[in-house]
Design a protein around this motif. Structure first.
Motif, PDB file in Angstrom:
ATOM      1  N   ILE A 219       0.746  -1.165  -0.035  1.00 41.65           N
ATOM      2  CA  ILE A 219      -0.337  -0.163  -0.393  1.00 41.65           C
ATOM      3  C   ILE A 219       0.937   1.189  -0.005  1.00 41.65           C
ATOM      4  CG2 ILE A 219      -0.176  -0.401   2.280  1.00 41.65           C
ATOM      5  CD1 ILE A 219      -2.819   1.363   2.011  1.00 41.65           C
ATOM      6  N   ARG A 220       0.333   2.283  -0.822  1.00 44.79           N
ATOM      7  CA  ARG A 220       1.036   3.635  -0.580  1.00 44.79           C
ATOM      8  C   ARG A 220       0.099   4.781  -0.890  1.00 44.79           C
ATOM      9  NH1 ARG A 220       5.143   4.886  -5.773  1.00 44.79           N
ATOM     10  NH2 ARG A 220       3.235   5.080  -6.555  1.00 44.79           N
ATOM     11  N   ILE A 221       0.343   5.084   0.240  1.00 45.78           N
ATOM     12  CA  ILE A 221      -0.550   6.460   0.183  1.00 45.78           C
ATOM     13  C   ILE A 221       0.426   7.972   0.406  1.00 45.78           C
ATOM     14  CG2 ILE A 221      -2.109   7.755   1.773  1.00 45.78           C
ATOM     15  CD1 ILE A 221      -3.069   5.396   3.183  1.00 45.78           C
TER      16      ILE A 221
ATOM     17  N   THR B 117       1.096 -10.158   5.818  1.00 48.63           N
ATOM     18  CA  THR B 117       1.950  -9.061   5.084  1.00 48.63           C
ATOM     19  C   THR B 117       3.364  -9.536   5.236  1.00 48.63           C
ATOM     20  OG1 THR B 117       1.940  -6.772   4.433  1.00 48.63           O
ATOM     21  CG2 THR B 117       2.209  -7.059   6.299  1.00 48.63           C
ATOM     22  N   THR B 118       4.085  -8.253   4.468  1.00 45.93           N
ATOM     23  CA  THR B 118       5.026  -8.344   4.295  1.00 45.93           C
ATOM     24  C   THR B 118       5.874  -7.356   4.372  1.00 45.93           C
ATOM     25  OG1 THR B 118       6.103  -9.881   2.838  1.00 45.93           O
ATOM     26  CG2 THR B 118       7.577  -8.997   2.759  1.00 45.93           C
ATOM     27  N   ALA B 119       6.016  -6.589   5.417  1.00 43.99           N
ATOM     28  CA  ALA B 119       6.450  -5.833   6.190  1.00 43.99           C
ATOM     29  C   ALA B 119       7.488  -5.035   5.938  1.00 43.99           C
ATOM     30  CB  ALA B 119       6.119  -5.328   7.605  1.00 43.99           C
TER      31      ALA B 119
ATOM     32  N   ILE C  63      12.088   4.828   1.735  1.00 45.38           N
ATOM     33  CA  ILE C  63      11.326   5.155   1.894  1.00 45.38           C
ATOM     34  C   ILE C  63       9.922   4.583   1.927  1.00 45.38           C
ATOM     35  CG2 ILE C  63      12.041   6.419  -0.070  1.00 45.38           C
ATOM     36  CD1 ILE C  63      10.442   4.677  -2.199  1.00 45.38           C
ATOM     37  N   SER C  64      10.160   2.690   2.333  1.00 46.25           N
ATOM     38  CA  SER C  64       8.798   2.297   2.835  1.00 46.25           C
ATOM     39  C   SER C  64       9.340   1.818   4.133  1.00 46.25           C
ATOM     40  CB  SER C  64       9.555   0.576   1.863  1.00 46.25           C
ATOM     41  OG  SER C  64       9.114   0.748   0.694  1.00 46.25           O
ATOM     42  N   ASN C  65       7.949   2.388   4.213  1.00 42.60           N
ATOM     43  CA  ASN C  65       7.826   2.306   6.735  1.00 42.60           C
ATOM     44  C   ASN C  65       6.952   1.124   7.023  1.00 42.60           C
ATOM     45  OD1 ASN C  65       5.243   3.189   5.706  1.00 42.60           O
ATOM     46  ND2 ASN C  65       5.444   4.765   6.626  1.00 42.60           N
ATOM     47  N   GLY C  66       6.243   0.327   6.133  1.00 38.99           N
ATOM     48  CA  GLY C  66       6.010  -1.175   6.707  1.00 38.99           C
ATOM     49  C   GLY C  66       5.823  -1.459   8.200  1.00 38.99           C
ATOM     50  N   TYR C  67       7.180  -1.827   7.928  1.00 37.07           N
ATOM     51  CA  TYR C  67       8.681  -2.850   8.719  1.00 37.07           C
ATOM     52  C   TYR C  67       7.792  -1.977  10.867  1.00 37.07           C
ATOM     53  CZ  TYR C  67      11.963   0.882  10.296  1.00 37.07           C
ATOM     54  OH  TYR C  67      11.965   2.381  10.026  1.00 37.07           O
TER      55      TYR C  67
END
Length: 203
Positions: free
Chosen positions: A72-74, A107-109, A116-120
């Motif tokens: 997901i990217r917002i 999910t894969t965080a 730039i990815s902050n899922g973790y």
């Protein structure tokens, strides 16, 4: 639109992806090996074709009651109120999945402090648990050094402001699961976060 799916079925899968009623974008639906993949996109571009606001996400739903949140990217590079909220989208998804009898969301965080990815960070903050606490903890200890003393579970870091800061700085991506059971760690964590934001809890 994938052949073999009715409009009602597609709308149901859209609900399970967490899309808000205000969504006015495009949803591509694919079916493979029994899984239904939804690629949703609603993005506003500037005159140069750069994304200035919107959402893009991928969800994989299996009729056997499993959901995988792929990405997901917002984006909101404007002075306007954000059109989409990650918390709202995920909360919508959790409500609908529980309603329909799903047990968990995986999910894969992705990401780390240099990405730039902050899922973790975001997914852990909202109630996901690493599938392997050992692997996540060992990598955290390697990165954090003395800041990891006394930490036995990655989820413990979410209990204090300092712990969250440490994870945001030293944490890494992980494979995770959100347990949709009533009173689970995941549900309690999400609801605590919602209360902090002045929102109603999910039952």
């Amino acid at each position: 639109l994938t052949s073999g799916l009715t409009i009602d079925e597609v709308e149901n899968y859209m609900k399970l992806s967490g899309l808000p009623y205000s969504f006015q974008g495009v949803v591509d639906v694919f079916s493979e090996y029994g899984d239904i993949t939804l690629v949703s996109k609603d993005e506003e571009l500037d005159s140069k074709g750069e994304i200035i606001q919107g959402i893009r996400m991928v969800r994989v739903v299996n009729p056997n009651k499993t959901i995988y949140n792929s990405s997901i990217r917002i984006t909101n590079n404007t002075n306007k109120e954000p059109k989409y909220s990650g918390l709202d989208v995920f909360s919508n998804q959790v409500k609908e999945a529980k309603k329909q009898g799903y047990k968990e969301i995986t999910t894969t965080a992705a990401g780390d402090n240099y990405s730039i990815s902050n899922g973790y960070y975001t997914w852990l903050r909202l109630g996901y648990k690493p599938d392997s606490n050992f692997d996540a903890l060992e990598r955290y200890k390697t990165n954090a050094g003395s800041y990891s003393v006394g930490v036995k579970k990655i989820t413990d870091l979410m209990k204090t402001e300092q712990g969250r800061k440490n994870w945001k700085y030293f944490g890494e991506g992980f494979q995770g699961t959100f347990d949709l059971s009533d009173n689970s760690y995941s549900m309690n964590t999400l609801n605590e976060y919602r209360k902090e934001k002045g929102l109603k809890t999910i039952k």
